[in-house]
Design an enzyme around this catalytic site. Structure first.
Site, PDB file in Angstrom:
ATOM      1  CD  GLU A  28      -3.175   0.938   1.980  1.00  0.00           C
ATOM      2  OE1 GLU A  28      -3.480  -0.210   2.342  1.00  0.00           O
ATOM      3  OE2 GLU A  28      -3.900   1.936   2.191  1.00  0.00           O
ATOM      4  NE  ARG A  29      -2.324   5.365  -0.367  1.00  0.00           N
ATOM      5  CZ  ARG A  29      -3.254   5.740  -1.252  1.00  0.00           C
ATOM      6  NH1 ARG A  29      -2.935   5.917  -2.529  1.00  0.00           N
ATOM      7  NH2 ARG A  29      -4.486   5.920  -0.892  1.00  0.00           N
TER       8      ARG A  29
ATOM      9  CE  LYS B  28      -5.995   2.885   8.827  1.00  0.00           C
ATOM     10  NZ  LYS B  28      -5.607   3.038   7.406  1.00  0.00           N
TER      11      LYS B  28
ATOM     12  CD  GLU C 195      -7.609   6.084   6.020  1.00  0.00           C
ATOM     13  OE1 GLU C 195      -6.810   5.155   5.820  1.00  0.00           O
ATOM     14  OE2 GLU C 195      -7.426   7.240   5.591  1.00  0.00           O
TER      15      GLU C 195
ATOM     16  NE  ARG D  41      -0.340   4.079  11.574  1.00  0.00           N
ATOM     17  CZ  ARG D  41      -1.096   4.446  10.544  1.00  0.00           C
ATOM     18  NH1 ARG D  41      -2.300   3.961  10.377  1.00  0.00           N
ATOM     19  NH2 ARG D  41      -0.646   5.324   9.669  1.00  0.00           N
TER      20      ARG D  41
ATOM     21  NE  ARG E  40      -8.154  13.549   7.402  1.00  0.00           N
ATOM     22  CZ  ARG E  40      -7.776  12.808   6.376  1.00  0.00           C
ATOM     23  NH1 ARG E  40      -8.529  12.750   5.289  1.00  0.00           N
ATOM     24  NH2 ARG E  40      -6.642  12.128   6.401  1.00  0.00           N
TER      25      ARG E  40
ATOM     26  CG  ASP F 290      -2.772  10.919   5.215  1.00  0.00           C
ATOM     27  OD1 ASP F 290      -1.754  10.390   5.691  1.00  0.00           O
ATOM     28  OD2 ASP F 290      -3.538  10.339   4.431  1.00  0.00           O
TER      29      ASP F 290
ATOM     30  CD  GLU G  34      -0.585   8.295   0.786  1.00  0.00           C
ATOM     31  OE1 GLU G  34      -0.057   7.903   1.836  1.00  0.00           O
ATOM     32  OE2 GLU G  34      -1.809   8.324   0.606  1.00  0.00           O
TER      33      GLU G  34
HETATM   34  C1  GCV Z   1      -2.324   2.435   5.333  1.00  0.00           C
HETATM   35  C2  GCV Z   1      -3.661   7.392   4.177  1.00  0.00           C
HETATM   36  C3  GCV Z   1      -3.216   6.500   3.050  1.00  0.00           C
HETATM   37  C4  GCV Z   1      -3.625   5.058   3.302  1.00  0.00           C
HETATM   38  C5  GCV Z   1      -3.015   4.618   4.636  1.00  0.00           C
HETATM   39  C6  GCV Z   1      -3.506   5.576   5.726  1.00  0.00           C
HETATM   40  C7  GCV Z   1      -2.884   5.273   7.087  1.00  0.00           C
HETATM   41  O1  GCV Z   1      -5.048   7.490   4.216  1.00  0.00           O
HETATM   42  O2  GCV Z   1      -3.731   6.989   1.839  1.00  0.00           O
HETATM   43  O3  GCV Z   1      -3.142   4.288   2.247  1.00  0.00           O
HETATM   44  O4  GCV Z   1      -3.370   3.300   4.959  1.00  0.00           O
HETATM   45  O5  GCV Z   1      -3.159   6.890   5.386  1.00  0.00           O
HETATM   46  O6  GCV Z   1      -1.926   5.955   7.434  1.00  0.00           O
HETATM   47  O7  GCV Z   1      -3.362   4.398   7.775  1.00  0.00           O
END
Ligand code: GCV
Length: 604
Positions: free
Chosen positions: A106-107, A227, A231, A264, A281, A310, A338
């Protein structure tokens, strides 16, 4: 094998049977460089990660000896100043990989996962050892191997995959690097319990048993990373419990084994209505965690992103990092670029970290964590120069006062055989790369002008009517968000001195102006330039600098394959910068109707 800044050091041996622990490896590294008799290693266990170098003796704890030897080697090979003694500011210096077990990252911008493929562990042990050696060479000591968004089958890392986890831990161990795993808060449901409620005694017993099994297999596991309620991830809110209840549940299970629970703080409402201007936010993390200060177990570390949003190009320090006096904290930064060019555009981060560390109270900061920029690309980092971010993060999480210029200079000296002039030229571009990127991709603290989801390239309206709480609210007359007490009130989360500084547009630094304020295009900046003109000027300048940077970088004698990789990326960066310039300038020109005072081309 591609060896990055270790390219001038000899290969690791194939046989590790005699190299079980960091002090063994310290002796081996030294023996490759110096006649065996010229340096003596003296173990003083109480020194832990710390070391002393005096005359021809290196004294240190088990891991301290290895870090002491690397300080010596960086000095000899990279010209780094040699400290007489040193110990790290933060006990945990962590890399967080967002690797999924299907092999995607991811990323991730440097290829597929170094650890996984097709739902299985899949790695080259020699590459893992090399990665561990890179970490040890700059003092990094923890790696979390899987994504914080824990997708199946990664839940199984703390269940049926334990023997494989243990085998991977064995590879990292001699380098003083301990594994961490991201775990899913709802894991008890997967294992057949009817609930994951943190106050349920069966759930508590389940986590205790699980921790016991995990530590049976990996006795030096650094801990779990979580986490939760973020999200779409499960968390204690499902059961009407607080995040202290949630974190403490896991922390208590880990405590008998010396494990740490890293929790987190990236919690916000990701289903906001853009028409709702009262919700901000940026306020969410502070509102969730600050009232819980003092309620966490002592082996909990709350991990907080450097800014309230972010990893945007420019954000103020998260007020949460300034306000938790009774809780251990970890600073989270992102090496993966990112929002900052995805390891195509050059973006050297050490200057950013310097600013962060400068403003950060150190008392209860016990860890520094960086989201990884690693991948299976031959050079591990995609852009060859992105390796300097990993390297610099190590040095600065050991010593946050470390100079960004020295970190970049040291990395260049280790990596390339350049003349002093060539090295200086490269250093200059690397150190100014963040500002160049900021000029064309987002200035004055203006966030979220980026293409949604991919987070690459300009799209100023892309996030504007979406549900992520990410707005700049540019209109015909003004741009930015009023975060003072007259607006969203975010500013009041800061200690009074900082809040006072940010509250008045006259004292708020220009580079954060539109983060804190909503201002008309005619607003005069500190140098008298109208806001709209600055938006245009910066974009023109950023694109020009990216073009110049391409010319100068490609004139440097990088060896292959770096030369080709750097040239391709610098050309793409030049195009990117032109695209950002034209899209953003046209966006503001169409809205405001104000022409560029210097008559340059802005598309209608
Ligand atoms: C791992 C942002 C990123 C997500 C990431 C999230 C996080 O939203 O776009 O890809 O997810 O941060 O830090 O948990």
């Amino acid at each position: 094998m591609y060896r990055n800044w270790l390219r001038k050091f000899p290969d690791l041996p194939a046989d590790f049977s005699a190299l079980e622990k960091p002090s063994d490896l310290a002796a081996w590294e030294l023996s490759q460089w110096l006649p065996a008799h010229s340096f003596t290693l003296v173990k003083e266990p109480d020194l832990g990660d710390g070391f002393r170098i005096s005359g021809s003796t290196v004294t240190g704890g088990e891991t301290g000896l290895l870090y002491g030897v690397w300080a010596l080697l960086r000095h000899m090979q990279g010209g780094a100043p040699l400290p007489a003694e040193s110990s790290p500011r933060y006990p945990l210096r962590m890399i967080n990989c967002w690797d999924n077990m299907d092999g995607s990252v991811e990323r991730g911008y440097a290829g597929r996962s170094l650890f996984f493929e097709g739902g299985e562990f899949a790695y080259d042990p020699a590459r893992i050892r090399h990665l561990a050696r890179m970490m040890a060479s700059v003092g990094l000591n923890v790696i979390c191997i899987n994504n914080v968004n824990v997708h199946e089958p990664a839940q199984g890392l703390i269940a049926e995959r334990l023997p494989e986890l243990s085998a991977l831990a064995d590879l990292f161990r001699p380098f003083g690097v301990r594994l961490m795993v991201s775990v899913d808060f709802s894991m008890p449901l997967r294992e057949g319990l009817p609930t994951a409620d943190p106050l349920d005694p069966d759930v508590q017993a389940w986590w205790r048993r699980t921790a016991e099994k995990v530590y049976d297999e990996v006795p030096d596991l650094a801990g779990f990373l979580v986490k939760a309620d973020s999200e779409g991830r499960p968390g204690p809110f499902t059961y009407g419990r607080s995040h202290a209840d949630g974190a403490n549940l896991l922390a208590r299970a880990l405590k008998p084994f010396g494990g740490t629970l890293v929790w987190r703080c990236f919690v916000y409402n990701c289903r906001q209505d853009w028409r709702d201007t009262a919700t901000d936010r940026g306020k969410a993390a502070f509102e969730t965690y600050q009232p819980l200060d003092g309620l966490f177990e002592d082996n909990v570390i709350l991990q907080v992103k450097n800014g309230p949003f972010d990893f945007q190009i420019r954000e103020p320090l998260s007020p949460l990092l300034l306000s938790m006096k009774k809780t251990s904290l970890a600073l989270e930064v992102q090496l993966a670029q990112e929002y900052t060019g995805q390891q195509i555009d050059l973006y050297t981060m050490a200057p950013l970290w310097r600013e962060i560390f400068e403003d950060l109270p150190q008392e209860n900061l016990s860890a520094a964590a960086a989201v990884s920029n690693l991948g299976r690309d031959e050079n591990y980092f995609g852009h060859p120069l992105a390796a300097a971010n990993f390297f610099g993060f190590g040095l600065m999480s050991w010593n946050p006062d470390f100079s960004p210029a020295e970190s970049v200079a040291q990395w260049i000296r280790l990596t390339y055989d350049f003349s002093a002039e060539q090295a200086d030229n490269l250093k200059r571009w690397m150190l100014s790369s963040r500002e160049i990127y900021e000029l064309y991709a987002g200035q004055l603290g203006l966030c979220w002008m980026i293409t949604p989801h991919t987070h690459y390239g300009p799209n100023p309206s892309g996030y504007e009517y979406d549900l992520w709480g990410t707005y700049h609210r540019a209109s015909r007359d003004a741009v930015g968000i009023d975060r003072t007490e007259k607006g969203t009130g975010y500013i009041s989360q800061y200690p009074p001195e900082l809040a006072d500084r940010y509250r008045d547009p006259e004292t708020c630094p220009d580079n954060l102006l539109l983060f804190f304020h909503r201002l008309p295009y005619s607003f005069a900046l500190k140098d008298g330039c109208p806001l709209i003109q600055r938006l245009y000027d910066d974009h023109f300048e950023g694109a020009e600098l990216a073009a110049r940077m391409e010319r100068e970088l490609t004139a440097l004698p990088f060896p292959e394959p770096d030369a080709g990789e750097i040239a391709r990326r610098a050309a793409k960066q030049r195009e990117n910068a032109q695209n950002w310039r034209d899209v953003i300038n046209t966006f503001f020109h169409r809205l405001s109707g104000v022409p560029d005072a210097r008559g340059r081309k802005i598309y209608d």
